[in-house]
Write a protein that holds these residues in place. Sequence first.
Motif, mmCIF file in Angstrom:
data_model
loop_
_atom_site.group_PDB
_atom_site.id
_atom_site.type_symbol
_atom_site.label_atom_id
_atom_site.label_comp_id
_atom_site.label_asym_id
_atom_site.label_seq_id
_atom_site.Cartn_x
_atom_site.Cartn_y
_atom_site.Cartn_z
ATOM 1 N N SER A 31 0.838 -1.192 0.000
ATOM 2 C CA SER A 31 0.000 0.000 0.000
ATOM 3 C C SER A 31 0.875 1.245 0.000
ATOM 4 N N ASN A 32 0.436 2.229 -0.740
ATOM 5 C CA ASN A 32 1.236 3.430 -0.961
ATOM 6 C C ASN A 32 0.824 4.510 0.030
ATOM 7 N N GLN A 39 -7.973 6.783 -3.960
ATOM 8 C CA GLN A 39 -7.101 6.493 -5.098
ATOM 9 C C GLN A 39 -6.742 5.014 -5.198
ATOM 10 N N TYR A 40 -7.148 4.222 -4.210
ATOM 11 C CA TYR A 40 -6.909 2.785 -4.260
ATOM 12 C C TYR A 40 -7.928 2.120 -5.181
ATOM 13 N N ARG A 326 -6.714 -2.057 -2.861
ATOM 14 C CA ARG A 326 -5.440 -2.434 -3.472
ATOM 15 C C ARG A 326 -4.832 -1.208 -4.130
ATOM 16 N N ASP A 327 -3.586 -0.961 -3.824
ATOM 17 C CA ASP A 327 -2.934 0.215 -4.375
ATOM 18 C C ASP A 327 -2.691 0.039 -5.872
ATOM 19 N N HIS A 328 -3.010 1.059 -6.630
ATOM 20 C CA HIS A 328 -2.706 1.062 -8.054
ATOM 21 C C HIS A 328 -1.211 1.273 -8.274
ATOM 22 N N PRO A 331 -1.166 5.809 -9.457
ATOM 23 C CA PRO A 331 -2.238 6.618 -8.874
ATOM 24 C C PRO A 331 -2.509 7.856 -9.700
#
Length: 782
Positions: A31-32, A39-40, A326-328, A331
């Motif tokens: 994860s960012n 934004q996830y 889930r992080d892209h 983003p």
Amino acid sequence: MEKARGRGRSIVVLGLVLPGILGLCPCVFASNPAVDVSQYAHTSWKIRDGFSKGAINAIAQTPDGYLWLGTEFGLLRFDGVRNVLWQPPPDERLPSNYIVRLLAARDGTLWIGTSKGLASWKGGKLTQYPALAERFVLSLLEDREGSVWASGVAAPNGKLCAIQNGSARCFGDDGSLGRAVFGLYEDSKGNLWAGVTNGLWRWKPGPPRFYPVPGQEDGIQGFGEGDDGALLIGTVKGIRRFVDGKIEAYPLPGTVPQFDARKILRDRDGGLWIGTSERGLVHVHQGRTDVFAPLNGLSGGAVYTLFEDREDNIWVSTINGLDRFRDHAVPTFSVNQGLSSASVSSVLAAHDGSVWLGTRGGLERWNNGEVTTYRIGIDKQDGKSNGLLPNSLFQDDRGRIWVSTQRAFGYFENGRFVSISGVPGGNVTSIAQDTSGNLWIANEYFGLFHLIRGSEIQQIPWSALGHKDHASVLTADPLHGGLWLGFLQGGVSYFADGRVRASYGTADGLGDGRVNHLRADRDGTLWASTEGGLSRLKDGHIATLTSKNGLPCDTVHWSMDDNAHSVWLYTACGLVRLARPELDAWVAAVDKDKGAKQTIQATVFDSSDGIRSLAIAGHYSPQVAKSSDGKLWFLPWDGVSVIDPRHLPFNKLPPPVHVEQITADRSLRPTDRLARAIHAHVIAVADNLDVLTVYLSEWRQLATESLTTVREHRERYAALFLQILEDGVAAGEFRAMDTRIVMLGMIGMCNYLFRWYRPDGRLVPDQIADELIEMVMQGVRA
């Protein structure tokens, strides 16, 4: 061509004869902390849509990759696509089907806390623990020594038990714990904390010690740690900090309404996730706080549990369902992150590390996450704006930011916009500076303008350059000092010393259609991004890279070198990464033979990575920028997208593989069985393109134990195809053949779909399967 990473459907059910390959989102990256929850990539499963029967109270993940969900009506095993109700062995049962808490221990044991006791499951053996019989098991935790701690509720006193090697040592019969321990937490220093009604215990090391926290009638359930290692607790009035035996305020960044904090999770990248009793999720990261509630798409407002799986997905169970974040890989920053408008026409990376954006809200400067908006207008004595909107941007060698608007052209310096008399505004598509320091401006309606020494202006109509259309993009030639122009209807021209010195078009090998972007290397090589591919022009010779050479599609909006030895292309079907050695090999081949059919291996990032595909490139310039930290900023028409080439989301965890079932239907003729097997294989590859791209490319790199298991599964699967072929030969339906060679060829042909199949392509998977079946049948029929 390969996908950036595997994720999404992680189950392969190959119909007639094929096994299920199960794993939970096998290739997701951490994860960012720099992005908001909005934004996830968010997926929600609702109870009312039939996902589960009853609320999900607990989540755990066992080493085999399965996610386990504890519900009001039983234990579910979830693979990311479907859930299956788990059943204990015959003649055995759980203490209750109402699952309250779950814990996957380091040794692979699944601990199951129910409304009437505690059980564990390992190696096919179900064990119950009499010490907690008939107790409502509220908390489970494994400490660093391997002891499992479990708390149970029952009148009159709650109980806390430490279980090791099957034996339980319990505390609380003296009433010291009140009616229950509601939460357990082991901090980074090894302290074990227990949350109870109106207080918390530091249970170990040393003798247990109680600290009162008034007003917590439902008990302290959520624990975490601050950036400084201080203990954080969830209270009815939000997060509090516990230091030296005292409760302190823990103010969150920004303005956040008061909330009842029930659950706390600190993810592996330092983000703080807070589950509330009715306001959804509160997310704290890098000095920002954002909220994600049912209005934003969360399944429910009351959060029951938070969980981070081994691939760094964040799972949230709520009163109404299950959510995954889930992080892209890429983003996108928009209004929620501080932009005044999501409509961004141009992006410019400045020398000082900031990024400038031309938006419908004005000229904006992004610097370390802070956004400043400047209103651009025609120069006035007081320097104030009249609200003109910027389109194209450019920074000259003096550091001035040049801006075009519909009514003026000029530069922005020291907080003021200074217009240049004699250079009109309007649709300025591109700006460039030559090696002499002079500026060139492409104006769609008025031609090419040359601004010499900041004051002398030359205007050149497009017809004087041999074109009825206008230039869509400009770039200076760093080697020879002239100017390259790319045109709307196709073609590039080299302009120097007052005239066009050379022109190139499709007849010379240039890509078809509009020239979207030009990039000149220091050695004089020109790269032209066109609707017909990426063209390379060097010493008068042109070669064009297209889908025939391995690109996912022909239309290229721009290309950009990164600082990690790769070249990036934004195409109509995604963002593409070309490793420099791949591109160099293609260059060497076409330099040697213009007709060479050299192919390249490309990594494609698509919608599952946060990429928005565009059929047509943006009208203004620049559309891409590389900031001083090496990140690439580009425009998807709904904000600005960012990727960091130095930190790409390639997960090194191999996807777990489990063969759940193999079924062979011998009642069908071999011809029908073979057709069904091929069809099922094609559909499975198409439906699981992400995970199979990773698997088929990397399975040989697995550790020895995993590699042995995978090879066994592959052989079992291949044997099914082999049996069908042998049955067909024996029945006279298939010709005599080397059945093993044919089997390997068929499976290889079906697997190779991951190299060329595109979900948005001309044929759907069923049609592709029919074509391959017909081709195989023509080759094997007797």
